[in-house]
Design a protein around this motif. Structure first.
Motif, PDB file in Angstrom:
ATOM      1  N   ILE A 156       4.743  -8.375  21.458  1.00  0.00           N
ATOM      2  CA  ILE A 156       3.545  -8.994  21.468  1.00  0.00           C
ATOM      3  C   ILE A 156       2.590  -7.735  21.084  1.00  0.00           C
ATOM      4  CG2 ILE A 156       1.457  -9.727  22.856  1.00  0.00           C
ATOM      5  CD1 ILE A 156       3.146 -11.816  21.837  1.00  0.00           C
ATOM      6  N   ALA A 157       2.868  -6.639  21.490  1.00  0.00           N
ATOM      7  CA  ALA A 157       1.942  -5.559  21.362  1.00  0.00           C
ATOM      8  C   ALA A 157       1.706  -5.328  19.648  1.00  0.00           C
ATOM      9  CB  ALA A 157       2.041  -4.493  22.005  1.00  0.00           C
ATOM     10  N   ILE A 158       2.978  -5.578  19.208  1.00  0.00           N
ATOM     11  CA  ILE A 158       3.356  -4.898  17.739  1.00  0.00           C
ATOM     12  C   ILE A 158       2.637  -6.052  16.635  1.00  0.00           C
ATOM     13  CG2 ILE A 158       4.864  -4.583  15.762  1.00  0.00           C
ATOM     14  CD1 ILE A 158       6.865  -3.455  17.796  1.00  0.00           C
ATOM     15  N   VAL A 159       2.857  -7.663  17.207  1.00  0.00           N
ATOM     16  CA  VAL A 159       2.621  -8.695  16.224  1.00  0.00           C
ATOM     17  C   VAL A 159       1.415  -9.601  16.745  1.00  0.00           C
ATOM     18  CG1 VAL A 159       5.014  -8.736  15.498  1.00  0.00           C
ATOM     19  CG2 VAL A 159       4.265 -10.257  17.535  1.00  0.00           C
ATOM     20  N   TYR A 160       0.723  -8.977  17.835  1.00  0.00           N
ATOM     21  CA  TYR A 160      -0.261  -9.966  18.355  1.00  0.00           C
ATOM     22  C   TYR A 160      -1.288 -10.645  17.341  1.00  0.00           C
ATOM     23  CZ  TYR A 160      -4.176 -11.257  21.159  1.00  0.00           C
ATOM     24  OH  TYR A 160      -5.428 -11.900  21.748  1.00  0.00           O
ATOM     25  N   HIS A 161      -1.905  -9.756  16.487  1.00  0.00           N
ATOM     26  CA  HIS A 161      -2.785 -10.009  15.680  1.00  0.00           C
ATOM     27  C   HIS A 161      -2.549 -10.995  14.663  1.00  0.00           C
ATOM     28  CE1 HIS A 161      -6.147  -7.825  17.322  1.00  0.00           C
ATOM     29  NE2 HIS A 161      -5.387  -6.661  17.530  1.00  0.00           N
ATOM     30  N   PRO A 162      -1.392 -10.692  13.775  1.00  0.00           N
ATOM     31  CA  PRO A 162      -0.956 -11.547  12.719  1.00  0.00           C
ATOM     32  C   PRO A 162      -0.299 -12.861  13.435  1.00  0.00           C
ATOM     33  CG  PRO A 162       0.484  -9.667  13.161  1.00  0.00           C
ATOM     34  CD  PRO A 162      -0.600  -9.269  13.793  1.00  0.00           C
ATOM     35  N   LEU A 163       0.302 -12.751  14.492  1.00  0.00           N
ATOM     36  CA  LEU A 163       0.783 -13.934  15.328  1.00  0.00           C
ATOM     37  C   LEU A 163      -0.290 -15.030  15.838  1.00  0.00           C
ATOM     38  CD1 LEU A 163       3.326 -15.724  16.244  1.00  0.00           C
ATOM     39  CD2 LEU A 163       3.034 -14.225  18.548  1.00  0.00           C
ATOM     40  N   LEU A 164      -1.464 -14.312  16.179  1.00  0.00           N
ATOM     41  CA  LEU A 164      -2.546 -14.953  16.789  1.00  0.00           C
ATOM     42  C   LEU A 164      -3.288 -15.782  15.309  1.00  0.00           C
ATOM     43  CD1 LEU A 164      -4.668 -15.932  18.976  1.00  0.00           C
ATOM     44  CD2 LEU A 164      -5.903 -13.736  18.407  1.00  0.00           C
ATOM     45  N   PHE A 165      -3.332 -14.811  14.439  1.00  0.00           N
ATOM     46  CA  PHE A 165      -4.040 -15.409  13.239  1.00  0.00           C
ATOM     47  C   PHE A 165      -3.323 -16.797  12.679  1.00  0.00           C
ATOM     48  CE2 PHE A 165      -6.247 -14.058   8.953  1.00  0.00           C
ATOM     49  CZ  PHE A 165      -6.862 -15.178   9.041  1.00  0.00           C
ATOM     50  N   CYS A 166      -1.794 -16.581  12.477  1.00  0.00           N
ATOM     51  CA  CYS A 166      -0.939 -17.728  12.110  1.00  0.00           C
ATOM     52  C   CYS A 166      -0.890 -18.881  13.257  1.00  0.00           C
ATOM     53  CB  CYS A 166       0.539 -17.269  12.088  1.00  0.00           C
ATOM     54  SG  CYS A 166       0.816 -16.089  10.839  1.00  0.00           S
ATOM     55  N   SER A 167      -1.113 -18.642  14.475  1.00  0.00           N
ATOM     56  CA  SER A 167      -1.254 -19.708  15.399  1.00  0.00           C
ATOM     57  C   SER A 167      -2.686 -20.442  15.173  1.00  0.00           C
ATOM     58  CB  SER A 167      -1.216 -19.196  16.814  1.00  0.00           C
ATOM     59  OG  SER A 167      -0.057 -18.265  17.016  1.00  0.00           O
ATOM     60  N   LEU A 168      -3.769 -19.663  15.017  1.00  0.00           N
ATOM     61  CA  LEU A 168      -4.985 -20.403  15.066  1.00  0.00           C
ATOM     62  C   LEU A 168      -5.340 -21.191  13.691  1.00  0.00           C
ATOM     63  CD1 LEU A 168      -7.204 -17.688  16.852  1.00  0.00           C
ATOM     64  CD2 LEU A 168      -6.145 -20.117  17.583  1.00  0.00           C
ATOM     65  N   ASP A 169      -4.719 -20.425  12.459  1.00  0.00           N
ATOM     66  CA  ASP A 169      -4.869 -21.193  10.996  1.00  0.00           C
ATOM     67  C   ASP A 169      -3.887 -20.638  10.199  1.00  0.00           C
ATOM     68  OD1 ASP A 169      -6.149 -22.102   8.798  1.00  0.00           O
ATOM     69  OD2 ASP A 169      -8.171 -21.489   9.427  1.00  0.00           O
TER      70      ASP A 169
END
Length: 276
Positions: A156-169
């Motif tokens: 999660i520390a590594i992919v948090y931002h891209p994963l969050l971006f993909c999850s929201l839009d």
């Protein structure tokens, strides 16, 4: 006519201090960390069906492992991970994920029942697999939970931002050059890990209540992603610890009480939110 008697155990304080109860309390912390993280992303990605299905996809792995005399958690983990990877690869879009999830789920359910019919030991394992038993968690399982949580937090520390971006839009994330397909596979693999962690405690039928319900409750209270993740983990922990306490004071199956507390919190928050 059968009657239900809810008795009070005056020795509940002594029971709460036993080693097996301490293991259950520590397991609750480990499960809450994983459930809080994955629950938020599951809600954000609208992947509730996939999360629910993965818990059942692990069923044939568990019964197959019992059939072969292997650790049940190993079989469940391998099948859940395999199913997660298939869904992640085949379901690059939301609609495709639903079709892939349904197909894998149907096949896995049939295979699990087939394995259960082949062996008496596998059939006997079915109840434990479906409903779990947090009071039988061993020290070895606690260590595996801690390792799994550490791996999950690192990913999660590594992919948090891209994963969050993909999850929201997802569409905008793809336009920005984020590899959405890779993020889908990573998310599903992490979910398979969480299912494997939580199954021994609450079983495959009740995992959904610990992963989804606290996260859905947290999302109604706060909007900031990290705060929602922490709050979801806290609600999950309250449900588990409260369930352990009440099921000890008034001897009842812990899984039932845990899920009841989680669902009750969700209902109360929903009613308050709707009034507002």
């Amino acid at each position: 006519m059968n009657t239900i008697h809810l008795s009070y155990d005056p020795d509940w304080v002594v029971v709460m201090q036993t080693p097996f109860m301490l293991n259950a309390v520590i397991a609750g912390v480990c499960i809450s960390i994983a459930a809080g993280i994955m629950g938020y992303f599951t809600i954000a990605r609208k992947s509730n069906f996939a999360a629910h299905a993965l818990s059942h996809i692990g069923l044939p792995g568990a019964t197959g492992a019992a059939l072969l005399g292997l650790p049940v958690s190993l079989g469940m983990g391998l099948f859940a991970l395999g199913g997660a990877l298939v869904i992640g690869v085949m379901g690059k879009r939301a609609q495709q994920r639903s079709v892939a999830t349904g197909t894998v789920l149907a096949f896995a359910t049939g295979l699990g029942l087939f394995f259960a019919r082949l062996s008496t030991s596998a059939s006997q394992q079915m109840q434990a697999i479906l409903f779990g038993s947090i009071l039988t968690i061993t020290t070895t399982q606690i260590v595996s939970f801690l390792i799994a949580d550490a791996v999950l937090l690192l990913i999660i520390a590594i992919v948090y931002h891209p994963l969050l971006f993909c999850s929201l839009d997802e569409q905008v994330a793809q336009a920005k050059g984020i590899r959405v397909g890779v993020m889908n596979v990573i998310f599903m693999a992490m979910m398979a890990g969480v299912v494997t962690i939580a199954a021994p405690a609450v079983g495959t039928l009740l995992i959904f209540a610990l992963v989804i319900t606290p996260a859905a409750t947290a999302n109604m209270i706060v909007a900031q992603p990290m705060t929602a993740i922490v709050l979801a983990g806290g609600i999950c922990l309250i449900s588990i610890w409260g369930g352990l306490l009440l099921s000890t004071m008034f001897p009842t199956p812990p899984s039932f009480v845990i899920v009841t507390i989680s669902s009750t919190i969700w209902v109360l928050v929903t009613l308050v939110t709707n009034r507002r």
